[in-house]
Scaffold this motif. Structure first.
Motif, PDB file in Angstrom:
ATOM      1  N   UNK A  17      11.097   0.840  -9.254  1.00 59.60           N
ATOM      2  CA  UNK A  17      11.507  -0.556  -9.258  1.00 59.60           C
ATOM      3  C   UNK A  17      10.576  -1.326 -10.188  1.00 59.60           C
ATOM      4  N   UNK A  18      10.974  -2.530 -10.540  1.00 60.38           N
ATOM      5  CA  UNK A  18      10.180  -3.362 -11.433  1.00 60.38           C
ATOM      6  C   UNK A  18       9.812  -4.660 -10.722  1.00 60.38           C
ATOM      7  N   UNK A  19       8.565  -5.074 -10.907  1.00 58.60           N
ATOM      8  CA  UNK A  19       8.107  -6.359 -10.371  1.00 58.60           C
ATOM      9  C   UNK A  19       7.518  -7.153 -11.527  1.00 58.60           C
ATOM     10  N   UNK A  28       2.651 -13.621 -18.626  1.00 61.77           N
ATOM     11  CA  UNK A  28       3.661 -12.956 -17.810  1.00 61.77           C
ATOM     12  C   UNK A  28       3.319 -11.478 -17.688  1.00 61.77           C
ATOM     13  N   UNK A  29       3.419 -10.945 -16.474  1.00 64.27           N
ATOM     14  CA  UNK A  29       3.107  -9.539 -16.221  1.00 64.27           C
ATOM     15  C   UNK A  29       4.309  -8.840 -15.617  1.00 64.27           C
ATOM     16  N   UNK A  30       4.618  -7.656 -16.140  1.00 59.37           N
ATOM     17  CA  UNK A  30       5.720  -6.839 -15.628  1.00 59.37           C
ATOM     18  C   UNK A  30       5.200  -5.436 -15.349  1.00 59.37           C
ATOM     19  N   UNK A  31       5.533  -4.906 -14.172  1.00 56.56           N
ATOM     20  CA  UNK A  31       5.053  -3.585 -13.780  1.00 56.56           C
ATOM     21  C   UNK A  31       6.211  -2.688 -13.362  1.00 56.56           C
ATOM     22  N   UNK A  32       6.058  -1.402 -13.681  1.00 52.82           N
ATOM     23  CA  UNK A  32       6.990  -0.383 -13.188  1.00 52.82           C
ATOM     24  C   UNK A  32       6.300   0.326 -12.030  1.00 52.82           C
ATOM     25  N   UNK A  33       6.934   0.296 -10.868  1.00 47.18           N
ATOM     26  CA  UNK A  33       6.323   0.790  -9.634  1.00 47.18           C
ATOM     27  C   UNK A  33       7.218   1.849  -9.009  1.00 47.18           C
ATOM     28  N   UNK A  89       0.833  -1.212   0.000  1.00 52.45           N
ATOM     29  CA  UNK A  89       0.000   0.000   0.000  1.00 52.45           C
ATOM     30  C   UNK A  89       0.860   1.251   0.000  1.00 52.45           C
ATOM     31  N   UNK A  90       0.434   2.237  -0.784  1.00 47.61           N
ATOM     32  CA  UNK A  90       1.159   3.491  -0.890  1.00 47.61           C
ATOM     33  C   UNK A  90       1.999   3.597  -2.138  1.00 47.61           C
ATOM     34  N   UNK A  91       2.358   2.467  -2.743  1.00 46.39           N
ATOM     35  CA  UNK A  91       3.143   2.504  -3.968  1.00 46.39           C
ATOM     36  C   UNK A  91       2.265   2.909  -5.154  1.00 46.39           C
ATOM     37  N   UNK A  92       2.918   3.399  -6.203  1.00 48.42           N
ATOM     38  CA  UNK A  92       2.213   3.857  -7.401  1.00 48.42           C
ATOM     39  C   UNK A  92       2.651   3.001  -8.588  1.00 48.42           C
TER      40      UNK A  92
END
Length: 249
Positions: free
Chosen positions: A218-220, A205-210, A177-180
């Motif tokens: 960072x990337x998840x 497969x899913x990749x997100x930039x957070x 919580x709190x991340x964008x």
């Protein structure tokens, strides 16, 4: 009193986002903001000495302890402690740990007064009063800190996470919580609808930039499976355009 405060401080210091639950509400300017609420209650067993003369008439078999020329029996007293607080101006984990450290310091002070009461009797009353007043003052200070700019508010770029369901795909990806979330599969997202549309392009497969709460990127990433929920277990500050209520789980 010192034992109760110490137990409460330990529980607060061990608080994670999974121990709070998110709420979405309208701010003073009509914009969506979020907050986290914590409600906890626990029973603390407390052993106390009781004068033997008050026990023997109804339980002669009760084990006694000789102490200072008198006999005492051990009595187990269950104390119930609990609290409720909201985190709106800061991360719920930061809020819990801040209060936990303050309550821990208060418990040390109360414990010192309790020990001193063996030599100066009036300190026992001071320990109780300081414990009660100090605990309430800690929560008053917390409410004052929460009056600042909402921590869970809309982001200029991306979509802010309000809550993460425990053991969900989002939880396994390490989202908090709190991340964008700014990009999903290299696609910029600004609304919840755009987020779910971008997920459809992920395939397996899913990749997100957070961007975290300190502004660091960072990337998840994670493989997605057919039987998993398409929402990933995320709750955002801004509701999807089709939502009309303020409900959550």
């Amino acid at each position: 009193m010192a034992v109760l405060l110490l137990t409460e401080s330990i529980l607060m210091l061990r608080t994670t986002a999974a121990h709070t639950y998110p709420e979405r509400l309208k701010g003073t300017r009509g914009m969506w903001i979020g907050q986290h609420r914590s409600r906890r209650m626990t029973v603390v067993p407390f052993l106390a000495l009781f004068p033997g003369g008050m026990i023997e008439p109804f339980a002669a078999w009760w084990p006694m302890i000789p102490l200072g020329g008198e006999t005492y029996g051990l009595i187990l007293i269950p104390f119930v402690i609990g609290w409720e607080w909201k985190a709106r101006g800061q991360s719920p984990v930061v809020a819990a740990k801040t209060m936990g450290r303050h309550v821990f310091l208060l418990s040390i002070i109360v414990l010192g007064l309790a020990v001193g009461s063996f030599f100066i009797g009036v300190l026992s009353l001071a320990a109780v009063m300081i414990g009660l007043i100090g605990r309430e003052w800690i929560f008053v200070l917390h409410r004052m800190r929460e009056e600042k700019t909402p921590f869970f508010s809309s982001a200029k770029k991306g979509i802010r996470i309000l809550g993460v369901i425990p053991r969900s795909p989002a939880d396994q990806m390490g989202l908090t919580p709190g991340e964008v979330i700014e990009r999903v599969n290299a696609i910029p997202v600004r609304t919840e609808n755009q987020f779910y549309e971008a997920l459809q392009n992920s395939g397996a497969f899913t990749k997100m930039e957070v961007r975290d709460e300190w502004g660091e990127n960072r990337y998840v990433q994670r493989a997605m499976y057919e039987d998993e929920h398409y929402e990933l277990g995320l709750v955002f500050v801004e509701p999807a355009t089709h939502e009309e209520s303020v409900g959550f789980f």
